[in-house]
Enzyme design. Structure first.
Site, short mmCIF file in Angstrom:
data_model
loop_
_atom_site.label_atom_id
_atom_site.label_comp_id
_atom_site.label_asym_id
_atom_site.label_seq_id
_atom_site.Cartn_x
_atom_site.Cartn_y
_atom_site.Cartn_z
N ILE A 94 5.14 -5.45 3.69
CA ILE A 94 3.78 -5.77 4.15
C ILE A 94 2.70 -5.34 3.17
CG2 ILE A 94 4.36 -5.81 6.60
CD1 ILE A 94 3.33 -2.97 6.82
N GLY A 95 3.11 -4.93 1.96
CA GLY A 95 2.14 -4.59 0.94
C GLY A 95 1.90 -3.11 0.73
N LYS A 96 2.81 -2.28 1.20
CA LYS A 96 2.62 -0.83 1.11
C LYS A 96 2.51 -0.34 -0.34
CE LYS A 96 6.11 1.71 2.51
NZ LYS A 96 6.72 0.43 2.93
N LYS A 126 8.15 8.64 -4.23
CA LYS A 126 8.95 7.77 -3.38
C LYS A 126 10.20 8.57 -3.00
CE LYS A 126 9.94 3.58 -1.66
NZ LYS A 126 9.05 2.78 -0.80
N GLU A 133 4.85 7.63 -0.69
CA GLU A 133 5.08 6.31 -0.12
C GLU A 133 6.41 6.26 0.62
OE1 GLU A 133 5.94 1.68 -1.31
OE2 GLU A 133 5.10 2.99 -2.85
N GLY A 135 9.54 1.47 4.64
CA GLY A 135 9.37 0.79 5.92
C GLY A 135 8.37 1.51 6.80
N SER A 186 -1.95 -7.24 2.92
CA SER A 186 -1.98 -8.52 2.22
C SER A 186 -2.89 -9.48 2.99
CB SER A 186 -0.57 -9.10 2.09
OG SER A 186 -0.58 -10.31 1.38
N GLU A 199 -3.92 -11.05 -0.90
CA GLU A 199 -2.53 -11.37 -1.18
C GLU A 199 -2.36 -11.75 -2.66
OE1 GLU A 199 -1.25 -14.69 1.15
OE2 GLU A 199 -2.81 -16.04 0.37
#
Length: 240
Positions: A13-15, A37, A109, A112, A171, A201
């Site tokens: 979803i653009g994380k 991460k 980050e 999900g 996005s 987007e």
């Protein structure tokens, strides 16, 4: 805010691009930035990961991964199937604290959504935020269905006493439909937190210099940008 935890309401979803935009705005303000991460899934050891992409787009100083698993699954499942050790909240929180000693801002980050399992004990990104006492920035999709997942994420944060910094649309479509337009008004209502940006987007495909130059236009002042939710919605002709 020395550490911000970035969570999506779901996957894809653009994380990562939102994390990069926040990092770019901080770098432009003269802050040193690290992105962490905890668990990268779905990539081999030689592939370019999410943390690497944040650094490439934003110019952040440092990227770090704690583990990488080859299958595109939840970290706990991916670790189990690969026969590898999982990365739990305690290790992630400690890594973030170490990075915070040498950087002005650390962006953690997730993988999900907020409650995706990191390990066999059920540790989640919410546990990481709780251990750190760090606020969570929620990344949500623009369209139909986002209100429910955003509300559930907000409820999970409140129940754990974790601050929600706000919501960013990961996005924003070039041609938004009615649901996306209405969601600009409804997202902060269901989240109980401000709308702090809308990332157009496709901007992850920009050259790094162009991405960095534009990042402030996509984010609210609370994230180091100049974006204004009210002006954005009025320009689109949205009625409350």
């Amino acid at each position: 805010m020395g550490i911000i935890v970035v969570s999506g309401t779901g996957t894809e979803i653009g994380k990562t691009v939102v994390t990069a935009a926040v990092a770019a705005a901080a770098v432009a303000a003269g802050r040193s930035v690290a992105v962490l991460k905890p668990a990268q899934t779905g990539l081999t050891a030689r592939e370019h990961g999410d943390a690497d992409e944040v650094v490439r787009l934003s110019g952040a100083k440092t990227s770090a991964e704690l583990a990488r698993y080859p299958e595109p699954l939840a970290p706990d499942t991916a670790a189990r199937r690969a026969g590898m050790a999982p990365v739990g909240p305690a290790r992630t929180a400690e890594a973030a604290r170490v990075l915070a000693e040498e950087h002005d801002l650390v962006l953690v980050e997730g993988a999900g959504g907020l409650l995706v399992r990191f390990d066999e004990d059920g540790g989640t990104l919410a546990d990481v935020a709780g251990l750190l006492g760090a606020p969570v920035l929620v990344v949500a999709p623009a369209g139909l269905g986002t209100l429910n997942s955003t509300a559930l994420t907000a409820e999970a944060l409140r129940s754990r006493g974790i601050e929600q910094l706000g919501v960013v649309v990961g996005s924003w479509p070039a041609a938004p439909d009615l649901a996306a337009l209405c969601n600009l008004t409804d997202l902060p209502r269901v989240a109980g937190a401000p709308l702090l940006g809308a990332i157009p987007e496709g901007v992850g495909r920009l050259e790094p210099a162009a991405f960095r130059a534009a990042a402030a236009d996509w984010l609210a002042p609370a994230l180091g940008g100049e974006w204004d939710a009210g002006a954005f919605t009025r320009a689109l002709g949205i009625r409350p």
